[in-house]
Every structure is written in C-alpha cells, then in structure tokens.
Design a protein around this motif. Structure first.
Motif, PDB file in Angstrom:
ATOM      1  N   THR A 163      18.488  45.063 -53.759  1.00 40.94           N
ATOM      2  CA  THR A 163      18.140  45.571 -52.437  1.00 40.94           C
ATOM      3  C   THR A 163      18.243  47.088 -52.429  1.00 40.94           C
ATOM      4  O   THR A 163      19.206  47.666 -52.937  1.00 40.94           O
ATOM      5  N   HIS A 204      22.247  49.156 -39.423  1.00 41.31           N
ATOM      6  CA  HIS A 204      22.941  49.627 -40.622  1.00 41.31           C
ATOM      7  C   HIS A 204      23.840  48.536 -41.184  1.00 41.31           C
ATOM      8  O   HIS A 204      24.370  47.706 -40.441  1.00 41.31           O
ATOM      9  N   PRO A 263      18.998  50.774 -51.596  1.00 38.66           N
ATOM     10  CA  PRO A 263      19.996  51.493 -50.797  1.00 38.66           C
ATOM     11  C   PRO A 263      19.334  52.537 -49.910  1.00 38.66           C
ATOM     12  O   PRO A 263      18.245  53.036 -50.222  1.00 38.66           O
ATOM     13  N   GLN A 264      19.992  52.845 -48.807  1.00 40.35           N
ATOM     14  CA  GLN A 264      19.551  53.924 -47.936  1.00 40.35           C
ATOM     15  C   GLN A 264      20.764  54.692 -47.413  1.00 40.35           C
ATOM     16  O   GLN A 264      21.890  54.260 -47.536  1.00 40.35           O
ATOM     17  N   LEU A 281      12.617  46.850 -46.796  1.00 41.46           N
ATOM     18  CA  LEU A 281      13.814  46.481 -46.049  1.00 41.46           C
ATOM     19  C   LEU A 281      13.474  45.836 -44.714  1.00 41.46           C
ATOM     20  O   LEU A 281      14.325  45.746 -43.824  1.00 41.46           O
ATOM     21  N   LEU A 294      26.888  48.591 -51.499  1.00 42.71           N
ATOM     22  CA  LEU A 294      25.489  48.854 -51.158  1.00 42.71           C
ATOM     23  C   LEU A 294      25.435  49.271 -49.696  1.00 42.71           C
ATOM     24  O   LEU A 294      25.850  48.509 -48.823  1.00 42.71           O
ATOM     25  N   THR A 295      24.934  50.457 -49.423  1.00 43.71           N
ATOM     26  CA  THR A 295      24.713  50.921 -48.057  1.00 43.71           C
ATOM     27  C   THR A 295      23.216  50.960 -47.819  1.00 43.71           C
ATOM     28  O   THR A 295      22.474  51.568 -48.606  1.00 43.71           O
ATOM     29  N   THR A 296      22.756  50.312 -46.761  1.00 46.17           N
ATOM     30  CA  THR A 296      21.320  50.266 -46.513  1.00 46.17           C
ATOM     31  C   THR A 296      21.048  50.066 -45.029  1.00 46.17           C
ATOM     32  O   THR A 296      21.970  50.077 -44.207  1.00 46.17           O
ATOM     33  N   GLN A 297      19.772  49.900 -44.678  1.00 47.89           N
ATOM     34  CA  GLN A 297      19.356  49.696 -43.296  1.00 47.89           C
ATOM     35  C   GLN A 297      18.303  48.594 -43.252  1.00 47.89           C
ATOM     36  O   GLN A 297      17.510  48.461 -44.187  1.00 47.89           O
TER      37      GLN A 297
END
Length: 274
Positions: free
Chosen positions: A62, A156, A64-65, A189, A167-170
C-alpha cells in the motif's frame, strides 16, 4: 491495497479471493461464486469475475503518504468514532502481508476532519485506534469527513504489524470533484464506496511489509530480544501502569495484554515516555 481487485490481465487477484474466503469462513483458495460477493469482486456491471489461483498478481505494498499537520499520538482504543453530525460511514477491510495472507494484531490508528473540515487538536474527536482480528479484518464506524481548502475528502491512517515498520497513508473517496485538483491525491488509495440507506459503506484492504510464506494461516512476526527492563510480553497492563524498557520509563495509556512486537517504543498509542 489500491482499489483494483484485478491483475493486469483482468483476472481477480489471489488476495481478493482470500479476502472473500476469510469473510465467508471457508478455506482458500476456492471458487466463491456461491457466497455473497464483496465490492471488489464484482465488475461495474455486478457480474463476478473469473478467478485465478495465481499469487503473482501485482499485490504491491500500500502506497505511503504524508502524515500531515494534524496527527496526535495516544488516540483512544475504539472502532467507533461517530463524535458528531454527518453522514454515517463504515470502513471495513483486511490487512494482508507480502504473501497475500491476512495479518492479525495489526494496529490501525485513524484520524480525520469533522463534517465542517476541522480537526480536533485539543482532544480526540474523530481519532481512534484498533487492532485487526485473527482473520486480519478491521471495521471503523465514523462519518464522511468534511472538506477544507486545498484538499479533497480523505481519512488518515497509520498501520503497523507487530515488530514491523509503520505505514502512514490516506484513504480517498471516488467521484470527488477535488480529486482532480488535490496534488496529494493518488487513485491507488481509493476506497470502494457505496450508498447504504442514507449512510455509506466503504472497503479497503492494506498490503503491508510483513514477510510471509505460503500457507493457510498468518505467519507470526519476530522482533529482537528486549534490551532489558520491566516490560514483558504476555502481561496484562492497566492504564497508568509504569514499566521500563531499554533504560527508558513508560506509562501505559490503554489497558492491554502485551505481545512481542508491541514494545513501548513501537506503539505510541499504548505507551508514552514518562
């Protein structure tokens, strides 16, 4: 994962088959035409796609963002964060590892804007964390977040398996006009979203960096030996409990039973330095 359930050749990915199998409570891989179809297993016309037994289906990690300016640690442990008015939204899905298999005990920390596009920076409105079940599933009850200048609609999340990187994402909503002007937006995403009697239901599956071998059950992760201290795996800690780990003192923020991988430095939602 991204919102696509098919390979570059148009086949349903093996991970999508496994997701359906987990939801139906049957072994996988298997032909699942007789079970209720999930959103990602259908074509636009609602016809089930042909299945493929292959795992080499382009299941990339996935994306990251950026975290953005509104993240706060130590969110409450909860899967329902309907803290104000707005259209009710349920987000559900699974967390998979590199071998297309679900991962249990994964921490998911969600935060989002309220219906007016504002974040609660003083408290924990529309903030909360939870853990995936034994089948790798999660479910979040919230509202459709509002808009604010410069951004499209989004949620978020931080995702972390025991002993693995964060994992930081949106997550994004399809058919939003601002998707075309938001410079951060990425279609990989997009959630799968549908109307549900005045509310909305969304689905998204994460693929995280957890090495796995093929097999019917999740592969346990390992961490390095503890560097010393009073913290230990397998203990029930109450909120306010104090431990040491690696020469640093920590205070427990949420009652839980510790497991390998959730050492205090790794899980700010459960421990803070103090």
């Amino acid at each position: 994962m991204d919102s696509e359930s098919t390979t570059s050749t148009g086949h349903v990915s093996r991970k999508t088959v496994l997701r359906a199998a987990v939801a139906a409570g049957v072994a996988a891989p298997i032909a699942l035409m007789g079970v209720p179809a999930l959103a990602r297993t259908l074509t636009d016309g609602g016809t089930p796609l042909d299945l493929t037994p292959e795992c080499d289906d382009g299941d990339d990690l996935t994306l990251p963002q950026m975290e953005g300016p509104y993240f706060k640690p130590n969110s409450p442990l909860r899967s329902a964060m309907v803290d104000g008015p707005g259209t009710r939204l349920t987000v559900s899905g699974y967390v998979f590892g590199r071998a297309c298999r679900p991962v249990s005990g994964v921490l998911l920390d969600f935060w989002q804007a309220d219906v007016n596009g504002a974040y609660d920076n003083a408290g924990y409105t529309f903030r909360g964390h939870q853990f995936t079940g034994t089948d790798g599933s999660f479910k979040l009850s919230t509202i459709v977040p509002g808009l604010y200048p410069g951004r499209t609609r989004h949620i978020h999340v931080k995702v972390q398996a025991p002993g693995r990187p964060i994992l930081t994402t949106q997550l994004y909503f399809p058919n939003e006009p601002r998707n075309n002007t938001d410079t951060i937006f990425d279609p990989r995403l997009l959630m799968t979203v549908r109307d549900a009697g005045g509310a909305r239901e969304a689905a998204f599956d994460f693929v995280i960096d957890v090495p796995q071998n093929p097999g019917p059950t999740p592969t346990a992760t390992t961490t390095t030996a503890p560097p010393g201290g009073t913290w230990a795996a397998g203990r029930a800690y109450a909120a306010g409990a104090r431990v040491t780990y690696g020469g640093v003192g920590y205070v427990c923020l949420q009652a839980h039973t510790s497991i390998t991988g959730w050492e205090p430095p790794n899980v700010p939602a459960l421990w803070r330095v103090g």
